[in-house]
Design an enzyme around this catalytic site. Structure first.
Site, PDB file in Angstrom:
ATOM      1  N   HIS A  70     -13.686  15.661 -19.111  1.00  0.00           N
ATOM      2  CA  HIS A  70     -13.336  15.375 -17.722  1.00  0.00           C
ATOM      3  C   HIS A  70     -12.059  16.105 -17.326  1.00  0.00           C
ATOM      4  O   HIS A  70     -11.104  16.208 -18.110  1.00  0.00           O
ATOM      5  CB  HIS A  70     -13.155  13.871 -17.502  1.00  0.00           C
ATOM      6  CG  HIS A  70     -13.267  13.485 -16.055  1.00  0.00           C
ATOM      7  ND1 HIS A  70     -12.269  13.734 -15.136  1.00  0.00           N
ATOM      8  CD2 HIS A  70     -14.278  12.900 -15.369  1.00  0.00           C
ATOM      9  CE1 HIS A  70     -12.654  13.310 -13.944  1.00  0.00           C
ATOM     10  NE2 HIS A  70     -13.870  12.798 -14.058  1.00  0.00           N
ATOM     11  N   HIS A  71     -12.031  16.597 -16.103  1.00  0.00           N
ATOM     12  CA  HIS A  71     -10.893  17.378 -15.622  1.00  0.00           C
ATOM     13  C   HIS A  71      -9.614  16.545 -15.550  1.00  0.00           C
ATOM     14  O   HIS A  71      -8.503  17.095 -15.547  1.00  0.00           O
ATOM     15  CB  HIS A  71     -11.211  17.967 -14.244  1.00  0.00           C
ATOM     16  CG  HIS A  71     -10.540  19.282 -13.972  1.00  0.00           C
ATOM     17  ND1 HIS A  71      -9.286  19.597 -14.464  1.00  0.00           N
ATOM     18  CD2 HIS A  71     -10.940  20.366 -13.246  1.00  0.00           C
ATOM     19  CE1 HIS A  71      -8.955  20.814 -14.050  1.00  0.00           C
ATOM     20  NE2 HIS A  71      -9.930  21.295 -13.322  1.00  0.00           N
ATOM     21  N   CYS A  72      -9.720  15.225 -15.480  1.00  0.00           N
ATOM     22  CA  CYS A  72      -8.501  14.408 -15.431  1.00  0.00           C
ATOM     23  C   CYS A  72      -7.731  14.483 -16.741  1.00  0.00           C
ATOM     24  O   CYS A  72      -6.546  14.146 -16.791  1.00  0.00           O
ATOM     25  CB  CYS A  72      -8.834  12.954 -15.096  1.00  0.00           C
ATOM     26  SG  CYS A  72      -9.603  12.022 -16.436  1.00  0.00           S
ATOM     27  N   ASN A 119      -2.799  18.223 -16.758  1.00  0.00           N
ATOM     28  CA  ASN A 119      -3.027  19.262 -15.756  1.00  0.00           C
ATOM     29  C   ASN A 119      -1.683  19.776 -15.244  1.00  0.00           C
ATOM     30  O   ASN A 119      -0.855  18.986 -14.758  1.00  0.00           O
ATOM     31  CB  ASN A 119      -3.848  18.715 -14.590  1.00  0.00           C
ATOM     32  CG  ASN A 119      -5.303  18.513 -14.949  1.00  0.00           C
ATOM     33  OD1 ASN A 119      -6.105  19.436 -14.864  1.00  0.00           O
ATOM     34  ND2 ASN A 119      -5.649  17.299 -15.360  1.00  0.00           N
ATOM     35  N   LEU A 157     -16.818  15.796 -12.059  1.00  0.00           N
ATOM     36  CA  LEU A 157     -15.666  16.675 -12.233  1.00  0.00           C
ATOM     37  C   LEU A 157     -15.318  16.811 -13.709  1.00  0.00           C
ATOM     38  O   LEU A 157     -14.199  16.562 -14.144  1.00  0.00           O
ATOM     39  CB  LEU A 157     -14.478  16.162 -11.423  1.00  0.00           C
ATOM     40  CG  LEU A 157     -14.454  16.706  -9.993  1.00  0.00           C
ATOM     41  CD1 LEU A 157     -13.360  16.061  -9.168  1.00  0.00           C
ATOM     42  CD2 LEU A 157     -14.248  18.223 -10.015  1.00  0.00           C
TER      43      LEU A 157
END
Length: 472
Positions: free
Chosen positions: A136-138, A306, A23
């Site tokens: 990383h999407h986090c 996010n 991800l």
């Protein structure tokens, strides 16, 4: 120390649910001119990375999820762990570049180090080179990633972005919360103001509840069997479509729709062609699409995290006429926006922040273990910079996004606006979606068709070292 929000941490949990996925999100910048000396590039990136806190921080997790993970300084930070060189085989075109990007995006980022990597890519044809940055999407959503990576450009500072056009950028409050007016100094008006605040709060709550219910039904609803969902392998394919923003705007003016409507209609038409070519019937329920929606205010564009909600429209893949398809896309997006899906998803995320992290973590872990077949596509739109950027004194010709895939989705599409062009980056499972180039070409063809029906396409302004739009 900064803790990850439940949404940030959820991307880690979703990644852990399937050993075949990563991800991480990526951005490929294609740059004019000769590639600089690697030592110069490394020195420049070292200086610029120091100004991005997440690029020198790593994750610290807690046993049994008693607390959410937190960002801590990496005492052993070494830029050489993160910046690498790569070279393309001849002839150095889209096919070779996209194959390399797909391979580099397959592997997971090392959680013992800051969660990013970059590659300086040489050997691109027509006196060009490229830089791939993988994050990383986090760490961040699409807008925050775009703003963060903007610091790697030569000006390094805030740039004028298409993000100022999105709805959330003009709304300083959370979307599910009503705005409360400043109390009047006139006591005679207090009763009316109290009534307005009370009804606004009730309306907002109702929208959030209805929207959350619609999202739940959408996720749980059955869908026709489709090759678009199912188990994925570790290998990926990547392709891209490129269109002129002027063509999209021409369609918007002709049919009274938004740019996002046109982009999603083009995606819908291309998926329709893909399904037909695979011998599958593009039925009415075949393309329920996850459409992330930004809830980030303009004041928070530089905050690295996010801040997204979601909608789950059914895109009309069953409609054969391109103009009718565009009209239905516009109507369905307007309906899901009005229904409160955006507010409902945000309310669920806010609720997740009010419960112990261990409970939310284990809930996400449990839910992501079950295969889902109702959502069949991902389409996310990230606004990019309006002005042309430079890296090491060279002009950035193109910026192509690279989305991840997860939860048994076999394709994912990210859209990115940069200067006068609009890019679709398409990631796909290697084994189950060998026709990813056809999906990209179909998007370009759909936009061309709609532009021709709107009065003709805009003639492409050629730039030095900038090849015509095409998908590999």
């Amino acid at each position: 120390m900064e803790h990850l929000s439940p949404l940030d941490a959820g991307f880690l949990e979703a990644e852990d649910s399937d050993p075949h996925i990563s991800l991480a999100v990526g951005v490929v910048s294609i740059i004019a001119g000769p590639v600089p000396e690697f030592s110069e590039m490394l020195a420049a990136l070292t200086d610029r990375a120091q100004d991005i806190p997440r690029f020198t921080q790593r994750l610290h997790t807690h046993p049994l999820d008693i607390e959410s993970p937190e960002w801590v300084p990496d005492p052993h930070f070494d830029i050489s762990h993160h910046v690498h060189r790569a070279a393309l085989p001849e002839p150095g075109g889209d096919a070779e570049l996209f194959a390399l990007v797909a391979g580099l995006m397959e592997g997971r980022l090392d959680r013992e180090r800051p969660l990013w990597q970059s590659w300086v890519i040489e050997g691109l044809s027509d006196d060009r080179w490229a830089v791939l940055v993988k994050v990383h999407h986090c760490i961040a959503d699409g807008i925050a990633t775009s703003e963060t990576l903007g610091r790697l450009f030569d000006d390094g500072g805030p740039h004028t972005s298409f993000a100022s056009d999105i709805r959330a950028s003009k709304e300083p409050d959370a979307p599910m919360m009503p705005r409360f007016p400043r109390p009047s100094l006139n006591p005679l008006k207090w009763a009316g103001e109290l009534w307005h605040v009370t009804t606004s709060a009730a309306d907002a709550l109702e929208r959030a509840v209805v929207g959350a219910a619609e999202l739940t039904v959408g996720v749980l609803a059955g869908a026709p069997n489709s090759s678009l969902v199912g188990p994925v392998s570790r290998m990926r394919r990547f392709s891209a479509a490129r269109v002129e923003i002027a063509d999209l705007e021409k369609v918007c003016g002709a049919y009274g729709v938004t740019l996002n409507d046109v982009a999603l209609a083009a995606i819908t038409g291309s998926y329709r062609s893909m399904l037909l070519d695979r011998g599958e019937a593009p039925s009415a329920g075949a393309l329920r699409t996850l459409v992330p929606v930004s809830v980030r205010a303009m004041d928070d564009l530089g905050v690295t995290d996010n801040r997204v909600s979601a909608m789950l429209p059914l895109l009309p893949v069953d409609e054969p006429d391109p103009v009718a398809r565009l009209t239905v896309v516009h109507e369905r997006l307007a309906r899901v926006k009005a229904s409160g899906q955006r507010e409902g998803a945000s309310a669920l995320l806010v609720a997740a922040q009010r419960i112990p992290f261990a409970l939310s973590a284990w809930t996400i872990r449990l839910l992501t273990m079950f295969p889902q077949r109702s959502v069949t596509a991902l389409a996310t739109n990230v606004p990019g910079p309006r002005e042309r950027q430079r890296v090491m004194g060279r002009e950035v010709l193109e910026i192509i996004p690279v989305p991840p895939i997860a939860l048994q989705l076999r394709t994912g599409i990210a859209m990115f606006s940069y200067a006068d062009r609009f890019f679709f980056g398409i990631i796909a499972d290697y084994d189950s979606a060998p026709d990813v180039d056809a999906l990209a070409a179909g998007i370009e063809s759909e936009v061309a068709t709609l532009a021709d029906l709107s009065g003709g396409r805009t003639k492409r302004r050629e730039r030095s070292g900038h090849p015509p739009a095409s998908a590999s």
